[in-house]
Design an enzyme around this catalytic site. Structure first.
Site, PDB file in Angstrom:
ATOM      1  N   GLY A  29       5.492  53.245 -14.692  1.00 54.48           N
ATOM      2  CA  GLY A  29       6.307  53.890 -15.880  1.00 54.48           C
ATOM      3  C   GLY A  29       7.270  53.195 -16.313  1.00 54.48           C
ATOM      4  CE1 TYR A  30       7.299  48.577 -19.052  1.00 54.86           C
ATOM      5  CE2 TYR A  30       5.173  50.045 -19.027  1.00 54.86           C
ATOM      6  CZ  TYR A  30       5.946  48.973 -18.908  1.00 54.86           C
ATOM      7  OH  TYR A  30       5.031  47.582 -18.812  1.00 54.86           O
ATOM      8  CG  LEU A  31      12.415  54.477 -15.372  1.00 56.09           C
ATOM      9  CD1 LEU A  31      13.227  54.024 -14.317  1.00 56.09           C
ATOM     10  CD2 LEU A  31      12.039  56.013 -15.296  1.00 56.09           C
ATOM     11  CB  VAL A  82       9.488  56.913 -22.389  1.00 53.01           C
ATOM     12  CG1 VAL A  82      10.842  57.528 -22.473  1.00 53.01           C
ATOM     13  CG2 VAL A  82       9.551  55.437 -21.919  1.00 53.01           C
TER      14      VAL A  82
END
Lengths: 165, 165
Positions: A29-31, A82
């Site tokens: 996942g992309y923080l 996100v």
């Protein structure tokens, strides 16, 4: 602080399976997902986890910082991703002196298979395996960051990806 | 994945110096500075370095992930900081069962001294040392992130900070 130079291709058919290793599952996942920098957290099925910061706008060459982190911490961080947490199985294939990474996506991108080869310099000319299809280097639709943030529910692409053969 | 609960105050005078430890220099920059999350890299004068991800909008309570990293890598990452790389010396003072951190800023914020006390819960009521001045908890002007990104060249505040005494 490595430079990352890689080419990316669609994969045609299933012939690559005969030469691939056992593969490892990946959840990522992309923080942070910005135009010029991203922070990605990734957990591997074998218990490893890492945090990766990429800085720079060009796809072929950017600064990348990667840190091994605890998988419990990484899993907790994924709550803050996100967009979509991507799921894939990553396989490796050695071909004529180059290591190809093949990502077979699951979840909302099920059916999509992408191959990447990392280069030492932009002048490297790896031989292209016959199971490799159209090159998509620099095509943002196949960027994991774009895929994670995309609102689409059917996949990142507007064309079919034949998986037979 | 610690929760961070702290109160922040301006520091009046120099009496705190008599009770403070030797202090350690800190250089820190923000690789990401967004409304609800930030990524900070910090190098310490004693050779430590860390990468800190904070997620959450409220000042009193947010998720914080911190990782020790190599100081060479951290120094390289500071090249990519957005805004100003902040310089300060951090001192610690033990007072009535609480540890106070005092940050004496250098560089463009020279003259500014801030004290912070970390709490176990928002109900904690630490005794306030007599060298502690006005409380600025939640005042964005004294947020390191705001200070780093501020375009001002004279400091973050619109009032004097007397350093005599």
């Amino acid at each position: 602080m490595a430079k990352e130079i890689e080419r990316k291709f669609l994969v045609s058919g299933k012939r690559w399976r005969h030469v691939a290793d056992a593969g490892v599952t990946i959840r990522q996942g992309y923080l942070v997902a910005m135009d010029d920098r991203s922070l990605r957290v990734r957990t591997y099925g074998d218990g490893r986890s890492c945090l990766t910061l990429k800085i720079g706008k060009t796809a072929l060459s950017r600064d990348e910082y990667e840190f091994d982190i605890d998988i419990g911490v990484a899993t907790d961080m994924l709550r803050h991703a996100v967009g979509t947490v991507l799921e894939k199985v990553r396989y490796e294939v050695e071909h004529e002196g180059f290591t190809w990474e093949i990502d077979e996506y699951g979840g909302r991108y099920s059916g999509l298979v992408i191959a990447e080869v990392e280069l030492d310099s932009e002048a490297d000319l790896p031989e292209i395996p016959d199971w490799v299809g159209r090159e998509v280097t620099g095509d943002d639709r196949y960027s994991n960051q774009v895929m994670a943030l995309s609102a689409a529910t059917t996949g990142p692409v507007d064309e079919p990806h034949p998986q037979s053969g």
